[in-house]
Write an enzyme that holds these catalytic residues in place. Structure first.
Site, short mmCIF file in Angstrom:
data_model
loop_
_atom_site.label_atom_id
_atom_site.label_comp_id
_atom_site.label_asym_id
_atom_site.label_seq_id
_atom_site.Cartn_x
_atom_site.Cartn_y
_atom_site.Cartn_z
CD GLU A 142 -2.73 -1.23 2.48
OE1 GLU A 142 -3.68 -0.43 2.58
OE2 GLU A 142 -2.43 -2.05 3.35
CB SER B 189 -5.57 -0.93 -0.16
OG SER B 189 -5.31 0.17 0.67
CE1 TYR C 17 -7.11 4.17 -1.46
CE2 TYR C 17 -6.81 1.89 -2.14
CZ TYR C 17 -6.94 2.84 -1.15
OH TYR C 17 -6.90 2.46 0.17
NE ARG D 255 -12.99 2.20 5.92
CZ ARG D 255 -11.97 1.88 5.12
NH1 ARG D 255 -11.04 2.77 4.84
NH2 ARG D 255 -11.88 0.66 4.62
CG ASP E 67 -14.20 -1.59 5.88
OD1 ASP E 67 -14.53 -0.43 6.18
OD2 ASP E 67 -13.14 -1.88 5.31
CD GLU F 172 -10.40 -5.02 5.55
OE1 GLU F 172 -10.17 -6.15 5.08
OE2 GLU F 172 -9.79 -4.00 5.21
CG ASN G 258 -9.32 -0.51 7.17
OD1 ASN G 258 -8.53 -0.96 6.38
ND2 ASN G 258 -10.63 -0.80 7.13
N GLY H 268 -7.06 5.15 4.83
CA GLY H 268 -6.56 6.09 3.84
C GLY H 268 -7.01 7.52 4.11
#
Length: 326
Positions: free
Chosen positions: A20, A152, A219, A258, A260, A273, A275, A279
């Site tokens: 990443e 990612s 992205y 974060r 998900d 998951e 984070n 990002g």
């Protein structure tokens, strides 16, 4: 003393050596620009392995007061850099060493969440191609094949039938240990955490060109949809937010991050998951959620950085208490 003086000299760590790296460079550049725009004395550092070995010395030489971690993936998000910053005795943003290591380990997260009674898709860790095929047969088609670490969606594939297992396994195995996970059909959501509160949930709608919210949809694609408000009822969004905060706390995470989800046809929320260093690019989800409550990108960066001021009041630099208690 002004607030900017209280924050002192800030090092923004970015780049790193994970898959990443490119995303991290974008995140770090955006964070650095945002901090400087607010009069904060910040320097940006593209960290490589050699630089990591000398990080403590550089922090001392440059009289750094605190560090904003904008590193994603292994090395920067998995507790390694956090351990170096603990040794350097400098406050840093986000979760501490142990929580960062757990957050990067998707299998460990799932085991912790399951133990607490939170729903997460069934899975199997596999050592080889035959084991992957057997796991997929047991879980039922389609499945997700992915590395147990990294983020990612690097190395992640949705596989609809046995013919696709080999290519997906090889792709995932290039990034380390591999897991096969039950695919949950339905809506994809994410909930950002900032301090003790959750931000509005976002529904993510990848275009038909993507089997799921993959790296390109995250992205590169300009047609990925992000819905805020997310379309859930207020009660259901509140339940999702409560689950997100619980999942975050259970792994010991602090500061910001974060979580998900997938929401199936019956309205059940499945944890996918967490984070711990999400990002911070123009496409990123935490800045979107912050904007929805009136916090612009510079304000978000500052709010995350100001969390490190608390560390002088008895908690460790990353926010974990000394005895590991919640």
């Amino acid at each position: 003393m002004s607030h900017e003086q209280a924050l002192g000299r800030v090092m923004v760590l970015m780049g790193g050596w994970s898959a990443e790296r490119d995303v991290s460079l974008d995140s770090g550049a955006a964070v650095h620009e945002a901090l400087v725009s607010q009069g904060i004395d910040a320097i940006a550092v593209d960290l490589d392995r050699a630089g990591a070995r000398e990080l403590g010395q550089r922090i001392a030489a440059e009289r750094i007061d605190r560090v904003f971690i904008a590193l994603h993936g292994r090395g920067g998000e998995d507790g390694q850099v956090q351990a170096l910053l603990e040794l350097a005795e400098v406050p840093y943003t986000g979760s501490g060493m142990a929580a960062s290591a757990i957050g990067m380990d998707k299998v460990m997260c799932k085991r912790i969440w399951r133990g607490a009674g939170l729903a997460t898709p069934d899975f199997a860790v596999v050592d080889d191609l035959e084991a992957a095929r057997a796991a997929a047969d047991r879980l039922g088609w389609p499945v997700i094949i992915k590395p147990t670490a990294d983020g990612s969606s690097v190395g992640v594939s949705k596989v609809d039938d046995p013919a696709g297992v080999e290519a997906a396994f090889v792709d995932a195995a290039a990034h380390g240990e591999v897991m096969v996970e039950q695919f949950v059909a339905g809506g994809e959501y994410t909930v950002a955490i900032l301090g003790e509160r959750s931000l509005p949930a976002i529904r993510i709608e990848a275009s038909a060109e993507h089997a799921f919210y993959d790296y390109q949809a995250k992205y590169e694609a300009e047609d990925t949809g992000y819905r805020i408000p997310c379309g859930l009822s207020s009660d259901e969004e509140a339940r999702m937010a409560e689950t997100a905060r619980a999942a975050f706390r259970l792994i010991g995470a602090r500061g910001w991050g974060r979580v998900d989800f997938m929401r199936d046809a019956e309205g059940r929320h499945w944890l996918i998951e967490v984070n711990t260093v999400p990002g911070m690019t123009s496409h990123s989800l935490v800045p979107m959620a912050a904007r929805a409550v009136g916090t612009d990108f510079p304000g978000l960066c500052r709010a995350i950085l100001e969390q490190t001021l608390v560390s002088s009041a008895g908690t460790r630099a990353g926010g974990e208490t000394g005895d590991g208690a919640d």
